[in-house]
Design a protein around this motif. Sequence first.
Motif, PDB file in Angstrom:
ATOM      1  N   GLU A 137       0.854  -1.188   0.000  1.00 56.54           N
ATOM      2  CA  GLU A 137       0.000   0.000   0.000  1.00 56.54           C
ATOM      3  C   GLU A 137       0.889   1.238   0.000  1.00 56.54           C
ATOM      4  O   GLU A 137       1.854   1.327   0.761  1.00 56.54           O
ATOM      5  N   PHE A 138       0.542   2.177  -0.857  1.00 59.99           N
ATOM      6  CA  PHE A 138       1.343   3.386  -1.035  1.00 59.99           C
ATOM      7  C   PHE A 138       0.393   4.574  -1.045  1.00 59.99           C
ATOM      8  O   PHE A 138      -0.710   4.496  -1.590  1.00 59.99           O
ATOM      9  N   TRP A 139       0.822   5.669  -0.425  1.00 55.05           N
ATOM     10  CA  TRP A 139      -0.047   6.826  -0.278  1.00 55.05           C
ATOM     11  C   TRP A 139       0.472   7.976  -1.139  1.00 55.05           C
ATOM     12  O   TRP A 139       1.621   8.398  -1.012  1.00 55.05           O
ATOM     13  N   ILE A 140      -0.374   8.456  -2.041  1.00 58.61           N
ATOM     14  CA  ILE A 140       0.006   9.560  -2.922  1.00 58.61           C
ATOM     15  C   ILE A 140      -0.783  10.809  -2.550  1.00 58.61           C
ATOM     16  O   ILE A 140      -1.896  10.722  -2.021  1.00 58.61           O
ATOM     17  N   GLU A 141      -0.183  11.957  -2.803  1.00 56.45           N
ATOM     18  CA  GLU A 141      -0.842  13.224  -2.478  1.00 56.45           C
ATOM     19  C   GLU A 141      -0.831  14.138  -3.691  1.00 56.45           C
ATOM     20  O   GLU A 141       0.087  14.100  -4.514  1.00 56.45           O
ATOM     21  N   LEU A 150       5.053   5.678   2.017  1.00 53.84           N
ATOM     22  CA  LEU A 150       4.525   4.424   2.534  1.00 53.84           C
ATOM     23  C   LEU A 150       3.773   4.641   3.842  1.00 53.84           C
ATOM     24  O   LEU A 150       3.090   3.741   4.327  1.00 53.84           O
ATOM     25  N   ASP A 151       3.903   5.824   4.401  1.00 56.99           N
ATOM     26  CA  ASP A 151       3.276   6.180   5.680  1.00 56.99           C
ATOM     27  C   ASP A 151       2.069   7.077   5.429  1.00 56.99           C
ATOM     28  O   ASP A 151       2.213   8.200   4.946  1.00 56.99           O
ATOM     29  N   PHE A 165      -1.666  26.138   2.705  1.00 59.70           N
ATOM     30  CA  PHE A 165      -3.078  26.460   2.957  1.00 59.70           C
ATOM     31  C   PHE A 165      -3.988  25.541   2.133  1.00 59.70           C
ATOM     32  O   PHE A 165      -4.960  25.977   1.514  1.00 59.70           O
ATOM     33  N   SER A 166      -3.644  24.266   2.127  1.00 52.76           N
ATOM     34  CA  SER A 166      -4.321  23.299   1.274  1.00 52.76           C
ATOM     35  C   SER A 166      -5.076  22.268   2.110  1.00 52.76           C
ATOM     36  O   SER A 166      -4.709  21.983   3.248  1.00 52.76           O
ATOM     37  N   ASP A 167      -6.129  21.708   1.521  1.00 52.20           N
ATOM     38  CA  ASP A 167      -6.859  20.615   2.158  1.00 52.20           C
ATOM     39  C   ASP A 167      -6.620  19.302   1.409  1.00 52.20           C
ATOM     40  O   ASP A 167      -7.418  18.371   1.481  1.00 52.20           O
ATOM     41  N   ALA A 168      -5.520  19.223   0.664  1.00 55.62           N
ATOM     42  CA  ALA A 168      -5.197  18.007  -0.082  1.00 55.62           C
ATOM     43  C   ALA A 168      -5.091  16.812   0.853  1.00 55.62           C
ATOM     44  O   ALA A 168      -4.646  16.930   1.995  1.00 55.62           O
ATOM     45  N   LEU A 169      -5.503  15.651   0.366  1.00 60.93           N
ATOM     46  CA  LEU A 169      -5.500  14.429   1.160  1.00 60.93           C
ATOM     47  C   LEU A 169      -4.615  13.367   0.509  1.00 60.93           C
ATOM     48  O   LEU A 169      -4.259  13.464  -0.663  1.00 60.93           O
ATOM     49  N   MET A 170      -4.285  12.371   1.303  1.00 60.60           N
ATOM     50  CA  MET A 170      -3.578  11.205   0.790  1.00 60.60           C
ATOM     51  C   MET A 170      -4.571  10.227   0.170  1.00 60.60           C
ATOM     52  O   MET A 170      -5.692  10.065   0.662  1.00 60.60           O
ATOM     53  N   VAL A 198      12.947   9.083   0.077  1.00 62.06           N
ATOM     54  CA  VAL A 198      11.775   8.210   0.039  1.00 62.06           C
ATOM     55  C   VAL A 198      10.745   8.540   1.118  1.00 62.06           C
ATOM     56  O   VAL A 198       9.935   7.694   1.509  1.00 62.06           O
ATOM     57  N   GLU A 199      10.766   9.752   1.615  1.00 64.49           N
ATOM     58  CA  GLU A 199       9.693  10.285   2.449  1.00 64.49           C
ATOM     59  C   GLU A 199       9.333   9.376   3.629  1.00 64.49           C
ATOM     60  O   GLU A 199       8.209   8.886   3.750  1.00 64.49           O
ATOM     61  N   GLY A 200      10.310   9.146   4.485  1.00 57.09           N
ATOM     62  CA  GLY A 200      10.065   8.406   5.705  1.00 57.09           C
ATOM     63  C   GLY A 200      10.369   6.927   5.643  1.00 57.09           C
ATOM     64  O   GLY A 200      10.335   6.249   6.678  1.00 57.09           O
ATOM     65  N   ALA A 201      10.674   6.398   4.452  1.00 60.01           N
ATOM     66  CA  ALA A 201      10.951   4.965   4.302  1.00 60.01           C
ATOM     67  C   ALA A 201      12.449   4.673   4.221  1.00 60.01           C
ATOM     68  O   ALA A 201      12.838   3.589   3.780  1.00 60.01           O
TER      69      ALA A 201
END
Length: 267
Positions: A137-141, A150-151, A165-170, A198-201
């Motif tokens: 499972e991979f989370w994109i924004e 991956l988190d 100032f965004s409400d973007a979600l994963m 790799v953003e936390g991985a």
Amino acid sequence: MPLRSLARYRPLRRVALHFLRTWGTRDITVRHHWWRDAPIRLNLYRHRGYWFKGKHREKHIMKTLAELAKPGDIVVELGGHIGYLSVHLAKIVGNDGTVIVFEPGPNNLPYLRTNTERFANIKIVEAACGDLDGPVEFWIEGLSGQNNSLDKNYKNFEQNRENAFSDALMESVTVEMMQLDTFLEETGLRPALLKIDVEGAEHRVLLGSSHCLANIRPLIVVEVTENFDDVARIFSENDYAIHDRSRPEWVCIPAERAGASQQVSQH
């Protein structure tokens, strides 16, 4: 006053970002700020950091890579985003070198493919790199694509979303993951340099690279944002020296290559 200085004022930045988010949905092409003959395709809003900051964006890491990578080298870039660093590395290693780019994000891959298609020495692996082989499972924004992770609760995305100032979600997607050791065993490649973002991985990537660390001994530039002690422990156990832990990007050098450490110090 320079535009970048004005952006420090939150009310002004809020208005500018609202305008960009509303009207800046189109793609544009700019020149690579370090290689003027290389066009870079990007989204006016999502990839604004590239055109807004120009050559100042990640200036330190761009110079560090130019010091460490050499013509003819094999470089593995783990986390390619839209290919800005991939092009930089491809130019440095030249036609006799190779840049392998791991990138799993379906939001980033179209730009990565476009921006690297002119470079025969860039090879894309459409997969995450980590501590297992198989689907994950991979989370994109949708904010920038830079904090795909991956988190699901990756802290840097939360901070960047607030700053924008965004409400973007994963959004959850399934991607393939491959251990670096598996990839290197299958291809027979022996990289001289790893660039890991790799953003936390980071810890998971290193766990899947134990043979590489112990036997191939590449130079490593890694952006560390999570599990700092675990990452440092792996480097210590493999007799790597961390050049500067005060920066997000650690330059990690095998103890037997002290000359490379001196080179970075001079830089």
